[in-house]
Design an enzyme around this catalytic site. Structure first.
Site, PDB file in Angstrom:
ATOM      1  N   ALA A  71     -30.974 -32.670  72.612  1.00 30.81           N
ATOM      2  CA  ALA A  71     -31.307 -33.061  73.980  1.00 30.81           C
ATOM      3  C   ALA A  71     -32.767 -33.412  74.098  1.00 30.81           C
ATOM      4  CB  ALA A  71     -30.999 -31.905  74.944  1.00 30.81           C
ATOM      5  N   GLN A  72     -33.061 -34.145  75.141  1.00 40.31           N
ATOM      6  CA  GLN A  72     -34.424 -34.240  75.644  1.00 40.31           C
ATOM      7  C   GLN A  72     -34.554 -32.936  76.416  1.00 40.31           C
ATOM      8  OE1 GLN A  72     -37.461 -34.031  77.317  1.00 40.31           O
ATOM      9  NE2 GLN A  72     -36.091 -34.442  79.046  1.00 40.31           N
ATOM     10  N   GLN A  87     -26.430 -29.216  70.737  1.00 40.99           N
ATOM     11  CA  GLN A  87     -27.752 -28.737  71.169  1.00 40.99           C
ATOM     12  C   GLN A  87     -28.737 -29.885  71.360  1.00 40.99           C
ATOM     13  OE1 GLN A  87     -28.162 -25.300  71.575  1.00 40.99           O
ATOM     14  NE2 GLN A  87     -25.988 -25.189  71.033  1.00 40.99           N
ATOM     15  N   ARG A 141     -48.170 -24.879  88.753  1.00 39.95           N
ATOM     16  CA  ARG A 141     -47.832 -26.183  88.177  1.00 39.95           C
ATOM     17  C   ARG A 141     -46.794 -26.860  89.052  1.00 39.95           C
ATOM     18  NH1 ARG A 141     -46.134 -26.157  81.965  1.00 39.95           N
ATOM     19  NH2 ARG A 141     -44.419 -25.111  82.972  1.00 39.95           N
ATOM     20  N   ASP A 199     -29.271 -34.931  63.698  1.00 38.18           N
ATOM     21  CA  ASP A 199     -30.523 -34.831  64.456  1.00 38.18           C
ATOM     22  C   ASP A 199     -31.335 -36.111  64.229  1.00 38.18           C
ATOM     23  OD1 ASP A 199     -32.227 -31.983  65.469  1.00 38.18           O
ATOM     24  OD2 ASP A 199     -33.279 -33.892  65.310  1.00 38.18           O
ATOM     25  N   ILE A 216     -33.227 -23.871  68.483  1.00 42.20           N
ATOM     26  CA  ILE A 216     -31.984 -23.104  68.661  1.00 42.20           C
ATOM     27  C   ILE A 216     -30.924 -23.535  67.643  1.00 42.20           C
ATOM     28  CG2 ILE A 216     -30.111 -22.559  70.281  1.00 42.20           C
ATOM     29  CD1 ILE A 216     -32.192 -22.959  72.580  1.00 42.20           C
ATOM     30  N   TYR A 256     -33.902 -33.331  84.434  1.00 41.14           N
ATOM     31  CA  TYR A 256     -33.324 -32.562  83.323  1.00 41.14           C
ATOM     32  C   TYR A 256     -32.154 -31.711  83.809  1.00 41.14           C
ATOM     33  CZ  TYR A 256     -33.112 -28.736  79.845  1.00 41.14           C
ATOM     34  OH  TYR A 256     -32.698 -27.792  78.939  1.00 41.14           O
ATOM     35  N   ASP A 272     -29.275 -40.756  65.981  1.00 42.08           N
ATOM     36  CA  ASP A 272     -29.622 -40.621  67.398  1.00 42.08           C
ATOM     37  C   ASP A 272     -28.320 -40.578  68.199  1.00 42.08           C
ATOM     38  OD1 ASP A 272     -30.415 -41.183  70.115  1.00 42.08           O
ATOM     39  OD2 ASP A 272     -32.347 -41.842  69.289  1.00 42.08           O
TER      40      ASP A 272
HETATM   41  P1  NAD Z   1     -35.600 -28.435  70.393  1.00 39.72           P
HETATM   42  O1  NAD Z   1     -36.407 -29.569  70.941  1.00 39.72           O
HETATM   43  O2  NAD Z   1     -36.230 -27.503  69.421  1.00 39.72           O
HETATM   44  O3  NAD Z   1     -34.273 -29.014  69.735  1.00 39.72           O
HETATM   45  C1  NAD Z   1     -33.639 -30.181  70.186  1.00 39.72           C
HETATM   46  C2  NAD Z   1     -33.259 -30.997  68.965  1.00 39.72           C
HETATM   47  O4  NAD Z   1     -32.580 -32.178  69.415  1.00 39.72           O
HETATM   48  C3  NAD Z   1     -34.473 -31.466  68.141  1.00 39.72           C
HETATM   49  O5  NAD Z   1     -34.278 -31.140  66.781  1.00 39.72           O
HETATM   50  C4  NAD Z   1     -34.508 -32.967  68.366  1.00 39.72           C
HETATM   51  O6  NAD Z   1     -35.029 -33.672  67.251  1.00 39.72           O
HETATM   52  C5  NAD Z   1     -33.045 -33.275  68.648  1.00 39.72           C
HETATM   53  N1  NAD Z   1     -32.872 -34.491  69.462  1.00 39.72           N
HETATM   54  C6  NAD Z   1     -33.518 -34.829  70.601  1.00 39.72           C
HETATM   55  N2  NAD Z   1     -33.108 -36.020  71.030  1.00 39.72           N
HETATM   56  C7  NAD Z   1     -32.157 -36.442  70.147  1.00 39.72           C
HETATM   57  C8  NAD Z   1     -31.356 -37.616  70.062  1.00 39.72           C
HETATM   58  N3  NAD Z   1     -31.462 -38.602  70.949  1.00 39.72           N
HETATM   59  N4  NAD Z   1     -30.464 -37.708  69.054  1.00 39.72           N
HETATM   60  C9  NAD Z   1     -30.363 -36.716  68.122  1.00 39.72           C
HETATM   61  N5  NAD Z   1     -31.115 -35.598  68.143  1.00 39.72           N
HETATM   62  C10 NAD Z   1     -32.003 -35.467  69.153  1.00 39.72           C
HETATM   63  O7  NAD Z   1     -35.041 -27.655  71.658  1.00 39.72           O
HETATM   64  P2  NAD Z   1     -34.299 -26.244  71.734  1.00 39.72           P
HETATM   65  O8  NAD Z   1     -35.168 -25.337  72.480  1.00 39.72           O
HETATM   66  O9  NAD Z   1     -33.775 -25.855  70.397  1.00 39.72           O
HETATM   67  O10 NAD Z   1     -33.077 -26.627  72.693  1.00 39.72           O
HETATM   68  C11 NAD Z   1     -31.747 -26.802  72.220  1.00 39.72           C
HETATM   69  C12 NAD Z   1     -30.846 -27.049  73.418  1.00 39.72           C
HETATM   70  O11 NAD Z   1     -30.891 -25.941  74.314  1.00 39.72           O
HETATM   71  C13 NAD Z   1     -31.221 -28.275  74.244  1.00 39.72           C
HETATM   72  O12 NAD Z   1     -30.043 -28.912  74.645  1.00 39.72           O
HETATM   73  C14 NAD Z   1     -31.948 -27.687  75.435  1.00 39.72           C
HETATM   74  O13 NAD Z   1     -31.870 -28.520  76.563  1.00 39.72           O
HETATM   75  C15 NAD Z   1     -31.185 -26.392  75.622  1.00 39.72           C
HETATM   76  N6  NAD Z   1     -31.930 -25.341  76.322  1.00 39.72           N
HETATM   77  C16 NAD Z   1     -33.038 -24.783  75.725  1.00 39.72           C
HETATM   78  C17 NAD Z   1     -33.714 -23.747  76.397  1.00 39.72           C
HETATM   79  C18 NAD Z   1     -34.913 -23.081  75.784  1.00 39.72           C
HETATM   80  O14 NAD Z   1     -35.470 -22.183  76.416  1.00 39.72           O
HETATM   81  N7  NAD Z   1     -35.360 -23.454  74.593  1.00 39.72           N
HETATM   82  C19 NAD Z   1     -33.263 -23.327  77.655  1.00 39.72           C
HETATM   83  C20 NAD Z   1     -32.151 -23.927  78.222  1.00 39.72           C
HETATM   84  C21 NAD Z   1     -31.471 -24.917  77.528  1.00 39.72           C
END
Ligand code: NAD
Length: 316
Positions: free
Chosen positions: A75-76, A73, A273, A31, A12, A143, A51
């Site tokens: 996150a774990q 954005q 699941r 990131d 995202i 989460y 981090d």
């Molecule tokens: P993604 O895993 O592709 O992106 C998350 C990014 O955060 C990654 O590039 C990762 O390297 C980085 N990251 C993780 N831990 C980190 C840390 N400790 N320090 C620095 N960087 C770190 O996930 P996404 O799908 O792009 O999600 C982006 C955001 O949207 C997240 O916060 C996620 O919880 C939220 N979200 C996503 C969805 C979905 O359907 N994809 C739905 C609801 C919420």
């Protein structure tokens, strides 16, 4: 605008970066690359490998780049991982986020967008209902708890320090660049498997052989667009659902993707699941009121399937 995107090497965040650069904004990505990819970061963006759990490293990024706006954005992002490792989830999603919030206050950031989850924090949404932001949150996974906690901290920081924020509660986001090897992201996983001619599992909603869980799938363009609109001050709400309100079962999704890709694979009915919410659906009326019509799921899946097809045909 000087926009810092945490997690901007991920799915995202990298789309938000593309849109921000197209607007002529100065963009930096922070990131850790734990799951994100350096090649997702647009060339015109600055990149800080950092981090968010490391408070002084975060502080250094803010002092160097001097953002006026932040899209948080990083996150774990996996429910399953959070169940296995709740402490790590909290360290990244709560403590890491607090480091970002504190830096935003210290550097007088004008706008902060937080990526929250409508899919997880509302819990089970009964048939016939779409969860609006007034739907009582039932965060049942670590989460969901960590995301909901940060929403609460944001309000504390607003009251205490005047921090201006927008919480975007995403539904199930899909689109180009989503990681097909993670534990979440069923659209990306299905695209990859269908293209490889491998069978796909339809995890049961309740009983093996049913059409699978019901989800609200929202296209990445709309999610990135909502972030940009919030950063531009076009979203007056503090909390906004980012979903379509349209329900799709796992089986429907699998059928559409096979049609789009032009390949049929074995669809294996599978057990439910553990921990899967049966039905998750958001009320996205306010989003549509603010942003206009959203991308229809058939169109979004066509674009996504094309992208995965193209990736497969590129030399690695
Ligand atoms: P993604 O895993 O592709 O992106 C998350 C990014 O955060 C990654 O590039 C990762 O390297 C980085 N990251 C993780 N831990 C980190 C840390 N400790 N320090 C620095 N960087 C770190 O996930 P996404 O799908 O792009 O999600 C982006 C955001 O949207 C997240 O916060 C996620 O919880 C939220 N979200 C996503 C969805 C979905 O359907 N994809 C739905 C609801 C919420």
């Amino acid at each position: 605008m000087r926009l810092l995107i945490t997690g901007g090497a991920g799915f995202i965040g990298s789309h938000i970066a593309d849109k921000a650069i197209a607007k002529g904004w100065d963009v930096a990505v922070l990131d850790s690359l734990v799951s994100g990819r350096r090649e997702n970061v647009p060339q015109k963006a600055d990149f800080f490998e950092c981090d968010i759990r490391d408070k002084s490293a975060v502080e250094n990024v803010f002092a160097t780049f001097k953002p006026t706006a932040v899209s948080h954005q990083a996150a774990q992002a996996s429910v399953a991982v959070s169940v296995r490792e709740p402490q790590m989830d909290a360290e990244v999603n709560i403590i890491g986020s607090l480091n970002i919030l504190a830096a935003c206050v210290a550097h007088s950031v004008d706008a902060l967008v937080f990526a929250s989850t409508g899919g997880a924090i509302y819990g089970e949404v009964p048939a016939g209902i779409r969860a609006g932001i007034d739907f009582s949150p039932v965060p049942i996974s670590p989460y969901a708890c960590s995301k909901f906690s940060v929403e609460k901290y944001l309000e504390c920081f607003r009251v205490e320090h005047g921090l201006k924020y927008t919480v975007l509660r995403y539904a199930n986001v899909y689109g180009p660049r989503q990681d097909p090897h993670g534990e979440a992201g069923v659209v990306a996983i299905f695209c990859n498997r269908i293209l490889a001619g491998e069978g796909i599992l339809i995890n049961a909603k309740r009983d093996v052989g049913d059409a699978g869980c019901i989800r609200d799938y929202v296209f990445i363009e709309d999610v990135a667009g909502a972030n940009i609109a919030a950063l531009e001050g076009l979203i007056p709400d503090r909390i906004l659902n980012v979903g379509t309100g349209q329900e799709t079962t796992t089986q429907q999704l699998a059928e559409i993707l096979q049609r789009e890709i032009g390949k049929n694979v074995d669809m294996k009915p599978h057990d439910k699941r553990a921990g899967d919410i049966e039905r998750s659906l958001l009320n996205g009326d306010r989003l549509i009121e603010l942003m206009g019509p959203l991308v229809d799921i058939e169109d979004g899946l066509t674009q996504t399937a094309q992208w995965f097809k193209q990736c497969l045909s590129l030399p690695s």
